[in-house]
Enzyme design. Structure first.
Site, PDB file in Angstrom:
ATOM      1  N   ASN A 157     -14.244 -19.845  -5.080  1.00  0.00           N
ATOM      2  CA  ASN A 157     -14.930 -20.121  -3.908  1.00  0.00           C
ATOM      3  C   ASN A 157     -16.083 -21.239  -4.694  1.00  0.00           C
ATOM      4  O   ASN A 157     -16.757 -20.776  -5.474  1.00  0.00           O
ATOM      5  CB  ASN A 157     -15.784 -18.849  -3.642  1.00  0.00           C
ATOM      6  CG  ASN A 157     -16.748 -19.027  -2.546  1.00  0.00           C
ATOM      7  OD1 ASN A 157     -17.649 -19.524  -2.630  1.00  0.00           O
ATOM      8  ND2 ASN A 157     -16.406 -18.232  -1.167  1.00  0.00           N
ATOM      9  N   SER A 209      -9.682  -9.841  -0.102  1.00  0.00           N
ATOM     10  CA  SER A 209      -9.193  -9.933   1.148  1.00  0.00           C
ATOM     11  C   SER A 209      -9.430 -11.266   1.931  1.00  0.00           C
ATOM     12  O   SER A 209     -10.656 -11.426   1.987  1.00  0.00           O
ATOM     13  CB  SER A 209      -9.394  -8.931   2.201  1.00  0.00           C
ATOM     14  OG  SER A 209      -8.410  -8.923   3.021  1.00  0.00           O
ATOM     15  N   ASP A 217     -21.756 -16.068   2.922  1.00  0.00           N
ATOM     16  CA  ASP A 217     -20.604 -16.233   2.889  1.00  0.00           C
ATOM     17  C   ASP A 217     -19.618 -15.691   4.118  1.00  0.00           C
ATOM     18  O   ASP A 217     -18.754 -16.393   4.412  1.00  0.00           O
ATOM     19  CB  ASP A 217     -20.052 -15.744   1.550  1.00  0.00           C
ATOM     20  CG  ASP A 217     -18.680 -16.365   1.096  1.00  0.00           C
ATOM     21  OD1 ASP A 217     -18.500 -17.188   0.992  1.00  0.00           O
ATOM     22  OD2 ASP A 217     -17.734 -15.443   1.009  1.00  0.00           O
ATOM     23  N   CYS A 260     -10.339 -14.065   4.582  1.00  0.00           N
ATOM     24  CA  CYS A 260     -11.278 -13.955   5.735  1.00  0.00           C
ATOM     25  C   CYS A 260     -10.227 -14.616   6.874  1.00  0.00           C
ATOM     26  O   CYS A 260      -9.233 -15.074   6.583  1.00  0.00           O
ATOM     27  CB  CYS A 260     -12.470 -15.046   5.715  1.00  0.00           C
ATOM     28  SG  CYS A 260     -12.079 -16.817   5.699  1.00  0.00           S
ATOM     29  N   CYS A 318      -9.133 -18.354   6.079  1.00  0.00           N
ATOM     30  CA  CYS A 318      -7.982 -18.258   5.072  1.00  0.00           C
ATOM     31  C   CYS A 318      -6.895 -17.716   5.568  1.00  0.00           C
ATOM     32  O   CYS A 318      -5.742 -18.155   5.130  1.00  0.00           O
ATOM     33  CB  CYS A 318      -8.572 -17.518   3.511  1.00  0.00           C
ATOM     34  SG  CYS A 318     -10.022 -18.743   2.852  1.00  0.00           S
ATOM     35  N   GLU A 372      -9.232 -19.241  -1.741  1.00  0.00           N
ATOM     36  CA  GLU A 372      -8.085 -19.567  -1.139  1.00  0.00           C
ATOM     37  C   GLU A 372      -7.879 -21.228  -0.731  1.00  0.00           C
ATOM     38  O   GLU A 372      -7.046 -21.752  -1.127  1.00  0.00           O
ATOM     39  CB  GLU A 372      -7.393 -18.869   0.073  1.00  0.00           C
ATOM     40  CG  GLU A 372      -7.525 -17.355  -0.158  1.00  0.00           C
ATOM     41  CD  GLU A 372      -8.933 -16.540   0.120  1.00  0.00           C
ATOM     42  OE1 GLU A 372      -8.904 -15.287   0.201  1.00  0.00           O
ATOM     43  OE2 GLU A 372      -9.983 -17.303   0.175  1.00  0.00           O
ATOM     44  N   HIS A 388     -13.544 -21.838   0.290  1.00  0.00           N
ATOM     45  CA  HIS A 388     -13.530 -20.472  -0.148  1.00  0.00           C
ATOM     46  C   HIS A 388     -12.374 -20.584  -1.233  1.00  0.00           C
ATOM     47  O   HIS A 388     -11.732 -21.497  -1.411  1.00  0.00           O
ATOM     48  CB  HIS A 388     -13.096 -19.580   1.240  1.00  0.00           C
ATOM     49  CG  HIS A 388     -13.822 -19.150   1.962  1.00  0.00           C
ATOM     50  ND1 HIS A 388     -13.711 -18.339   3.236  1.00  0.00           N
ATOM     51  CD2 HIS A 388     -15.057 -19.885   2.427  1.00  0.00           C
ATOM     52  CE1 HIS A 388     -14.756 -18.269   3.842  1.00  0.00           C
ATOM     53  NE2 HIS A 388     -15.483 -19.144   3.538  1.00  0.00           N
TER      54      HIS A 388
END
Length: 148
Positions: free
Chosen positions: A44, A80, A145, A82, A85, A57, A55
């Site tokens: 991130n 996990s 975030d 969002c 993503c 990912e 982010h």
């Protein structure tokens, strides 16, 4: 079921998350792998780069550059994903995601599964503890975030 390769690559995602935390950012790391080999890794970068969509990912995918296909890859993420993503995972056709922590943030696992993505949840104690520490120490940054 996590393989030894899954555990090794999730650890790289955790190390990226820890590096982000040490930089003052949100501790979320990710790895894109193909055949057990790292294609790219990222973390991130919202705080560090002032980029609201950077982010973990997204950073890993951006660093992977153009790929002919993602259908033979696995995405590892310390937290996990969002909805942004998760949508990208579906859009790119990434078939498998390994998640370190769903306790501090989750909810899109069913979205992924319903679209044919295999979701493996590791419940990794290091990923969970790092995110818990971040939420306790920087609740305002965490709220930003997750757009709350």
């Amino acid at each position: 079921m996590l393989t030894e390769t899954d555990k090794r690559l999730l650890r790289v995602a955790y190390d990226e998350a820890k590096a982000g935390f040490d930089e003052g950012g949100c501790p979320i790391g990710s790895v894109l792998a193909r055949g057990g080999e790292i294609v790219s890794q990222g973390r991130n970068q919202r705080v560090q780069g002032g980029d609201p969509i950077a982010h973990g990912e997204m950073d890993a995918l951006r660093k992977a550059g153009r790929q002919k296909t993602y259908r033979d890859t696995v995405l590892y993420t310390s937290l996990s994903p969002c909805m942004m993503c998760s949508g990208t995972i579906v859009q790119f056709g990434i078939p498998r995601v390994v998640i370190g922590d769903t306790q501090n943030f989750g909810g899109n696992e069913d979205f992924l599964r319903e679209r044919g993505v295999e979701v493996a949840i590791a419940n990794d104690p290091d990923c969970i503890a790092l995110m818990q520490r971040f939420i306790e120490e920087k609740p305002e940054l965490w709220a930003e975030d997750i757009a709350e």
